[in-house]
Write an enzyme that holds these catalytic residues in place. Sequence first.
Site, PDB file in Angstrom:
ATOM      1  N   ASP A 209      30.083  42.553  45.290  1.00  8.79           N
ATOM      2  CA  ASP A 209      28.987  41.951  46.038  1.00  8.79           C
ATOM      3  C   ASP A 209      29.330  40.524  46.455  1.00  8.79           C
ATOM      4  O   ASP A 209      29.884  39.755  45.674  1.00  8.79           O
ATOM      5  CB  ASP A 209      27.745  41.960  45.140  1.00  8.79           C
ATOM      6  CG  ASP A 209      26.485  41.540  45.856  1.00  8.79           C
ATOM      7  OD1 ASP A 209      26.104  42.219  46.821  1.00  8.79           O
ATOM      8  OD2 ASP A 209      25.884  40.527  45.451  1.00  8.79           O
ATOM      9  N   GLU A 261      46.987  47.918  36.175  1.00  3.59           N
ATOM     10  CA  GLU A 261      47.416  48.331  34.837  1.00  3.59           C
ATOM     11  C   GLU A 261      46.888  49.723  34.480  1.00  3.59           C
ATOM     12  O   GLU A 261      47.406  50.367  33.569  1.00  3.59           O
ATOM     13  CB  GLU A 261      46.897  47.337  33.785  1.00  3.59           C
ATOM     14  CG  GLU A 261      47.467  45.946  33.880  1.00  3.59           C
ATOM     15  CD  GLU A 261      46.796  45.027  32.873  1.00  3.59           C
ATOM     16  OE1 GLU A 261      46.189  45.550  31.899  1.00  3.59           O
ATOM     17  OE2 GLU A 261      46.853  43.800  33.052  1.00  3.59           O
TER      18      GLU A 261
END
Length: 545
Positions: A209, A261
């Site tokens: 956002d 990751e």
Amino acid sequence: MQPSADWWRSAVIYQIYPRSFADSDGDGMGDLPGITARLGSLRDLGVDAVWLSPFYPSPQADAGYDVADYRDVDPLFGRLADADKLIAEAHGLGLRVLVDLVPNHTSRAHAWFQAALAAPPGSPARQRYLFRDGRGPGGDEPPNSWPSVFGGPAWERVVGPDGKPEQWYLHLFDVSQPDLNWADQAVRDEFVDVLRFWLDRGVDGFRVDVAHGLIKQADLADWHYPNAILGGLGHEGPPPPMWDQEGVHEIYREWRAVLDEYPGERILVAEAWVQPAERLARYVRPDEMHQAFNFEYLEAPWAPGALRTVISGSLAANGAVGAPTTWVLSNHDVVRHVTRLGYPVGEARRHGIGAEDPQPDAGLGLRRGRAATLQMLALPGSAYLYQGEELGLPEDTRMPDDVRQDPAWFRSGHTEKGRDGCRVPIPWEADAPSYGFGPSDASWLPQPGVWAEFALDRQRGVPGSTYELYRSALRLRRELALGTGTLTWVDSPGDVLAFRTGDVLVLTNFGAAPAELPPGARVLLSSEPLTADGRVPQDVTVWVR
């Protein structure tokens, strides 16, 4: 769910506004168990993923975009276990799940802000937010001239433990949403931990956002222009000191490294009202975000020249950084596109519509809306759908003012109707209580009587219905790999926009005279029936081979 490299480059992602999608317990508020129960419908529609607007603990001053705790579920929507079940059920149906992340501001009820109020000026607790001394005698005037996006000033003064007025805090949105200070390392560390919390629970990504607003110009220089985040930056003047600052990119490079990751191509999506396209493309460079909503396309007028310019510019800018373009026509912050397109071409986009306002031509808006959707779903890149648009659901343009809840309605002094009209709970079954939204008649915003004609059970299996048009378009888009295609423009008359992607010709006729198709063309899909002699009527998009 099978892993798929770069799935996000061509994905169709469906936005769920949790409070308005499905209510499992009859309290009038949509919830996570309700969403889980309806996920099969989204698989049947043919989307690839869902994005959920905020469901975190919140006072709900701005429909959950005022977050009090980023690691839990508001009791309105269920429990954390319900979120885990939703993610697992979605994955079992082959759907990925994105959640909303709100990093520009917290709720005033967040533990950090409560600690800041109790702490003295200059303390570490206050450093997490943007507290400043006021100007003028006694510090009685705001620190600068910035306006709130929702109307009024962007600063609120706090009262110290002794009852005396003291510093001010910045809130670019509602007064209940204090802006965080992203120059503070504690803030950066906290959000990396929030990312990991949800990644560990299996989410496939985050819609971020106000992604262009985290960093403010260090001197908080005055700003004397409208703060129109939800209408683009159409002013003349210097770059705004609160939007699109260079420092945001460092944050997203750190976040991208965290996501990389994890297995399974987890993604970041920017809600960034940034123009021109070349600046927006900087958010989707290879080591930053994966997608950024194309609001310039959303705001483009229904005209072939304007649309071609936006499409070409977007593809070129994103292509220069190796990123796909992310197309969108509707979301929870804008008037639904079938309603916007029911107004004369070229009118300024409205920020909400009331019963006393000029009303759209509903038939024309739906016709253009269907044509716009077929055009969008044929473009290379990713696309987002907003819940209910597959039903042709319009804006509620006659909502009584006394039921409105958007803070923009109140902070603008009732001059902007706000966003409630696009957030009304959606209809599933024409003859059921609350049109199948829940087991009772309760609905947090009232549903118009016309909702029955848009209900899913009135459209499923009905040739020519908007729902079946969406299903057909999504199936063909996948089969023909349109999302990974290459766009080539086709020379056409001035009132026609045509392009090829692979061996598919996509043609939209904006003119009153029917448009000719190439000899021997085989129609794959059309937003409305062609003429008796096989030509394309006005405000119709057709896919042909």
